[in-house]
Design a protein around this motif. Structure first.
Motif, PDB file in Angstrom:
ATOM      1  N   ASN A  50      38.405  99.369  66.714  1.00 59.29           N
ATOM      2  CA  ASN A  50      38.500 100.720  67.519  1.00 59.29           C
ATOM      3  C   ASN A  50      36.996 101.162  67.402  1.00 59.29           C
ATOM      4  OD1 ASN A  50      41.310 102.092  67.938  1.00 59.29           O
ATOM      5  ND2 ASN A  50      41.429 100.994  65.926  1.00 59.29           N
ATOM      6  N   GLY A  52      34.871 102.465  69.429  1.00 63.09           N
ATOM      7  CA  GLY A  52      34.671 103.711  70.085  1.00 63.09           C
ATOM      8  C   GLY A  52      35.109 104.946  69.423  1.00 63.09           C
ATOM      9  N   HIS A  53      35.991 104.697  68.536  1.00 60.70           N
ATOM     10  CA  HIS A  53      36.777 105.558  67.904  1.00 60.70           C
ATOM     11  C   HIS A  53      36.068 106.326  66.650  1.00 60.70           C
ATOM     12  CE1 HIS A  53      40.370 107.778  65.770  1.00 60.70           C
ATOM     13  NE2 HIS A  53      40.577 108.104  66.951  1.00 60.70           N
ATOM     14  N   GLN A  57      33.387 103.969  64.292  1.00 58.15           N
ATOM     15  CA  GLN A  57      31.962 104.268  64.550  1.00 58.15           C
ATOM     16  C   GLN A  57      31.022 103.883  63.545  1.00 58.15           C
ATOM     17  OE1 GLN A  57      32.446 108.228  65.924  1.00 58.15           O
ATOM     18  NE2 GLN A  57      32.591 107.807  68.050  1.00 58.15           N
ATOM     19  N   THR A  74      25.937 104.762  67.461  1.00 56.97           N
ATOM     20  CA  THR A  74      27.269 105.629  67.272  1.00 56.97           C
ATOM     21  C   THR A  74      28.515 104.605  67.384  1.00 56.97           C
ATOM     22  OG1 THR A  74      26.349 107.769  67.396  1.00 56.97           O
ATOM     23  CG2 THR A  74      28.896 107.373  67.506  1.00 56.97           C
ATOM     24  N   THR A  75      28.587 103.848  68.497  1.00 59.85           N
ATOM     25  CA  THR A  75      29.516 103.116  68.673  1.00 59.85           C
ATOM     26  C   THR A  75      29.633 101.696  68.081  1.00 59.85           C
ATOM     27  OG1 THR A  75      29.579 103.524  70.993  1.00 59.85           O
ATOM     28  CG2 THR A  75      31.159 101.650  70.543  1.00 59.85           C
ATOM     29  N   GLU A  77      29.801  97.773  66.556  1.00 58.90           N
ATOM     30  CA  GLU A  77      29.389  96.736  67.478  1.00 58.90           C
ATOM     31  C   GLU A  77      29.984  95.640  66.502  1.00 58.90           C
ATOM     32  OE1 GLU A  77      26.090  97.824  70.287  1.00 58.90           O
ATOM     33  OE2 GLU A  77      25.422  97.524  68.599  1.00 58.90           O
TER      34      GLU A  77
END
Length: 414
Positions: A50, A52-53, A57, A74-75, A77
């Motif tokens: 997850n 992007g959640h 993050q 923030t996202t 990776e």
């Protein structure tokens, strides 16, 4: 929407009705055990899935090693190249309990099954990120988070203190009170000592959650030297260096390691190793020994402002080590430190019981829907989402609580 959590966290309530002189007078919940390797692996895999959640993050997963770093964006990776990322949340190689294999984190189970051992190799940043993730996993919302995160590691902090102040000090009492009253998510325990004339020695304080949970013996009406409620320490009481437990190398006890959480429970283990009955007044295990525990706060000014306090002692401490004692506040580490001796447990302050689950001013069918997922029966452990329905404060949601809800339902619904 109620979503099944990744695991059921075993918590105990430290009630306000058990009084430690000068200690916290508010109720708070504490993990009965350290966070385990299996629980932390569940977090890593959920965060990895997850990006992007809020669950995933600010995390960068280094695929060749499994190391987890604070991300530059923030996202979340994943990747092969670190590209300057240096601040670790978690390092599998620090302890050898978890590995990244075929895109998933898994617990090492041979020659030792570490599933129920306390997770180690976690930095303060990793523990803080886990707390925010657990808040969501157990059914709460991002507004309940206890910590602010950022691509800049120096801005990771409790939500009630500003970024500039966090660079120079710990929380003051007003900020601690706000954290206790307004944010219901999981966090690391608070202690005292930052502003004490002798910061190496702890004492009771209105927000010193660690010392009350670890030291207070209510039957004796006093604080005890060790976290299992007594004033002497033997090999049957806790995991320290050469304590004789079944996870030490019989040929060289200096080559030790962690024991499963709750191992010291009064039973005789394989190999005829007898353990003491070591749940303390509140039913907590391993408040002395096994692994050092990250606490929330700064250590002390001026030269250690960028260090966080460690408490409880570890499997590698000799029997006479001050760090094994409940009042000892001698150890600290930089927040990016990872080690096979460092772990953590979580706390939270529950919301006062209310039948108005959705806070719309009425106790109606919309409130009954979440209640219907909460009954545990007598002696069951209510989840974090359900403690607002525990009207009699006995940690379960049973018929007595249902009766209280129905009385409010009948008097409050339109």
């Amino acid at each position: 929407t109620l979503v099944a959590p990744k695991f059921n966290l075993d918590e105990v309530r430290v009630p306000s009705t058990i009084r430690q002189p000068a200690g916290p007078d508010y109720p708070f919940h504490v993990g009965r055990f350290h966070i385990t390797t299996a629980q932390f692996a569940a977090f890593l895999n959920d965060a990895l899935a997850n990006p992007g959640h809020p669950r995933g993050q600010y995390m960068f997963f280094h695929t060749p090693t499994g190391d987890v770093f604070i991300n530059a964006v923030t996202t979340g990776e994943s990747g092969v190249e670190l590209d300057g990322r240096t601040v670790k949340m978690f390092s599998p190689s620090a302890a050898g309990q978890i590995r990244l294999l075929n895109g998933q984190y898994e617990v090492v189970t041979a020659p030792v099954d570490y599933s129920s051992h306390p997770v180690t190799g976690v930095s303060w940043y990793g523990a803080v990120k886990f707390c925010n993730w657990l808040t969501l996993d157990q059914g709460m919302l991002p507004r309940d988070h206890g910590y602010t995160k950022d691509t800049d590691p120096t801005r990771w902090r409790p939500v009630t203190i500003g970024a500039a102040d966090w660079l120079t000090r710990d929380l003051n009492d007003g900020e601690r009170q706000d954290l206790v009253e307004k944010y219901r998510g999981y966090r690391l325990p608070m202690d005292d000592g930052y502003n004490n004339p002798t910061p190496t020695l702890d004492s009771a304080d209105a927000y010193n959650e660690w010392y009350k949970a670890a030291a207070w013996n209510d039957a004796l009406r006093q604080n005890t030297l060790f976290g299992f409620g007594r004033g002497t320490l033997t090999g049957a009481d806790a995991n320290f260096r050469c304590s004789g437990d079944g996870f030490e190398d019989v040929a060289n006890c200096l080559s030790g390691g962690t024991t499963p959480v709750g191992y010291y429970d009064g039973s005789v283990k394989a190999g005829s190793f007898a353990t003491g009955p070591n749940a303390n007044t509140f039913g907590l295990f391993d408040m002395t020994g096994n692994v050092h525990q990250w606490l929330q706060g700064r250590y002390a000014p001026p030269n250690t402002i960028d260090r966080h306090t460690l408490r409880g002692g570890s499997w590698n401490d000799p029997v006479n080590a001050p760090s094994l004692r409940t009042a000892s506040r001698t150890l600290f580490a930089a927040p990016a430190t990872t080690s096979n001796q460092l772990g953590f447990r979580v706390v939270r302050t529950p919301a006062p019981p209310t039948a108005d689950f959705d806070a719309d001013g009425n106790v109606d069918l919309r409130d009954f829907a979440p209640l219907s997922a909460c009954p545990t029966g007598p002696g069951g452990a209510a989840s974090a989402l359900c403690t607002g329905f525990d009207f009699d404060h006995d940690t379960d949601v049973d018929l007595r609580d249902l009766s209280s809800f129905m009385n409010l339902f009948m008097t409050s619904s339109p």
